[in-house]
Design a protein around this motif. Sequence first.
Motif, short mmCIF file in Angstrom:
data_model
loop_
_atom_site.label_atom_id
_atom_site.label_comp_id
_atom_site.label_asym_id
_atom_site.label_seq_id
_atom_site.Cartn_x
_atom_site.Cartn_y
_atom_site.Cartn_z
N TRP A 208 0.82 -1.21 0.00
CA TRP A 208 0.00 0.00 0.00
C TRP A 208 0.86 1.26 0.00
O TRP A 208 1.91 1.31 0.64
N SER A 209 0.36 2.26 -0.70
CA SER A 209 0.88 3.61 -0.48
C SER A 209 0.41 4.04 0.90
O SER A 209 -0.40 3.37 1.53
N GLY A 210 0.86 5.15 1.37
CA GLY A 210 0.31 5.68 2.62
C GLY A 210 -1.12 6.14 2.38
O GLY A 210 -1.57 6.26 1.24
N TRP A 211 -1.90 6.33 3.48
CA TRP A 211 -3.26 6.85 3.34
C TRP A 211 -3.20 8.30 2.85
O TRP A 211 -2.32 9.07 3.24
N SER A 212 -4.19 8.64 2.02
CA SER A 212 -4.36 10.06 1.68
C SER A 212 -4.86 10.78 2.93
O SER A 212 -5.26 10.14 3.91
N THR A 213 -4.90 12.09 2.90
CA THR A 213 -5.51 12.79 4.03
C THR A 213 -7.02 12.59 3.92
O THR A 213 -7.55 12.26 2.86
N TRP A 214 -7.72 12.78 5.05
CA TRP A 214 -9.18 12.63 5.03
C TRP A 214 -9.79 13.68 4.10
O TRP A 214 -9.35 14.84 4.09
N SER A 215 -10.80 13.25 3.36
CA SER A 215 -11.52 14.23 2.52
C SER A 215 -12.30 15.16 3.44
O SER A 215 -12.46 14.89 4.63
N THR A 216 -12.81 16.23 2.89
CA THR A 216 -13.70 17.08 3.70
C THR A 216 -15.01 16.34 3.88
O THR A 216 -15.32 15.41 3.14
N CYS A 217 -15.77 16.76 4.86
CA CYS A 217 -17.03 16.10 5.17
C CYS A 217 -17.98 16.24 3.98
O CYS A 217 -17.98 17.28 3.30
N LYS A 226 -16.56 11.21 5.95
CA LYS A 226 -15.23 11.55 5.43
C LYS A 226 -14.57 10.27 4.94
O LYS A 226 -14.73 9.22 5.56
N THR A 227 -13.83 10.37 3.88
CA THR A 227 -13.14 9.18 3.37
C THR A 227 -11.65 9.48 3.21
O THR A 227 -11.26 10.64 3.07
N ARG A 228 -10.90 8.42 3.24
CA ARG A 228 -9.50 8.53 2.83
C ARG A 228 -9.15 7.27 2.06
O ARG A 228 -9.79 6.23 2.21
N MET A 229 -8.13 7.32 1.24
CA MET A 229 -7.84 6.21 0.34
C MET A 229 -6.35 5.90 0.30
O MET A 229 -5.53 6.71 0.69
#
Length: 453
Positions: A208-217, A226-229
């Motif tokens: 895996w790459s690192g997690w992205s930052t959390w999306s805005t609500c 909120k999601t992150r990928m």
Amino acid sequence: MYLHCVLILLALFGIHVSECLQCFNCQNINDPKSCTGQVECLNNQYCFLQTVHSGNEVLYNMGCQNNQLCSSFVIGRSVQTRQQNRCHECCSTDYCNDQLCAHREALACLNDPNVDCARLNTLLDVCSDASNAKKICPQFCGLCSLVDGNWAEWSQWSTCSVTCENGTTTRSRTCTNPPPSNGGLNCGGPAVDSQLCTNQLCPVHGNWSGWSTWSTCTETCDIGIKTRMRTCNNPKPDRFGDNCFGDATQFILCLNDPCSYRNGGWSSWNPWLSCSVTCGMGMRIRNRTCTNPIPSAYGKACVGDFNDFAFCVNTPCTFVSFNVHGFNLLINNVNAFPVTVSNVGNAYNTSDGHFTAPVTGVYYFASQFCVYSSNTIIFYIEKGNAAMRSKTRLTSTRGYDGSTGCTSVSTTVKLNTNEHVWVLMGSQYDSASVFQGPTDWNIFTGTLIQQLD
Ligand SMILES: *[C@@H]1O[C@H](CO)[C@@H](O)[C@H](O)[C@H]1NC(C)=O
Ligand SMILES: *[C@@H]1O[C@H](CO)[C@@H](O)[C@H](O)[C@H]1NC(C)=O
Ligand SMILES: *[C@@H]1O[C@H](CO)[C@@H](O)[C@H](O)[C@H]1NC(C)=O
Ligand SMILES: *[C@@H]1O[C@H](CO)[C@@H](O)[C@H](O)[C@H]1NC(C)=O
């Protein structure tokens, strides 16, 4: 011959080498050991031993041959040193043809006759250098049983240390051919050899790459998500490597300030659903939802019931029951009970004695006949079509009584619409045997228990 021989005295400690050899010299003999002929070779000539295959026989030739034709099977003796230690031959070591030295003459461990060993040792301590001393003063220095070590053959290369990409493979050898003994030299050079082995490229397992930052609500008020990928590209799987394990996306709830305090409101009622029964009285239901409007996260839910119930009356259910009495035996032995006590649904026909099922369902029937004393009576309840074909006998009985008495049968049966049921007598009984008294002695009754359509 000696004119051709060149004796070289290599310095003081050099080896007293004769380049002239005395070789065995025989043609087409069966056993090399049996050769007694000898020949002195020219300078630059070496001894040879050649095998000749003649049919199934192996023959040997021995003699001198030119240096340049030297093969590993060459054996002979130095004229000067008289075969002191080892066979002479043209290989790089003294031991190549050890096996063929079997026919050398008995070991003569002799000092070089041209050297005064005692004096040399006094002057120069020659015995302390075994490698030189064994050649010139072996007897004087007590080195007659000295053997220098010599390498055995290399082992096979080992299998590669890895199954993919670069590894090493090794081989080894031992100083056992022969091992050094009595002060002989150890073998020189490495005992282990290694080299690179190259296989196909290794599989690349995904990571895996690192997690992205959390999306805005997703919402700006009330509750949102909120999601992150992350991506399986660090590295991407390749060459049948494993994929990444786990979820590529994560969700969390985010709570914002209330949008507004919107309370819920009822939708209009949905249409009534159909009645719970197909005949007679049942229940029906309708519902509504709290979606007009949907309450906001912090608003009030609807008050009241989601469901509404009401009675419903469907087409009246079919009621079938009859109770008929009496004795009227038709020509076909069917008794057409003439007296109707009840005939709800009019399914019993007193003219032909048939009951006709008005609906498919489960029915119950019973019948009774009585006889005068000492008479026998047999009767059956049967079902079939109007023409009394495709018959099925549902019951049988045989009544007999010393005094006047009755016998009865009953049955439950599933009938399809328009199937017929009747009572059949065993024969044309008459009033002499069937007790007829009051009509209610001989009876046929039936009822629909459960409608099935
Ligand atoms: C394997 O060895 C070869 C030759 O030394 C070299 O060119 C290559 O880069 C090596 N491969 C790996 C994956 O180390
Ligand atoms: C996967 O990537 C992470 C982050 O770069 C690293 O710390 C980790 O060692 C990697 N794992 C493997 C098996 O390559
Ligand atoms: C409300 O009735 C509809 C049919 O009109 C039905 O599909 C739905 O499942 C019902 N909802 C609930 C919550 O009972
Ligand atoms: C009763 O049976 C007779 C003889 O089969 C028939 O003619 C008559 O129509 C039937 N009556 C009814 C009401 O079906």
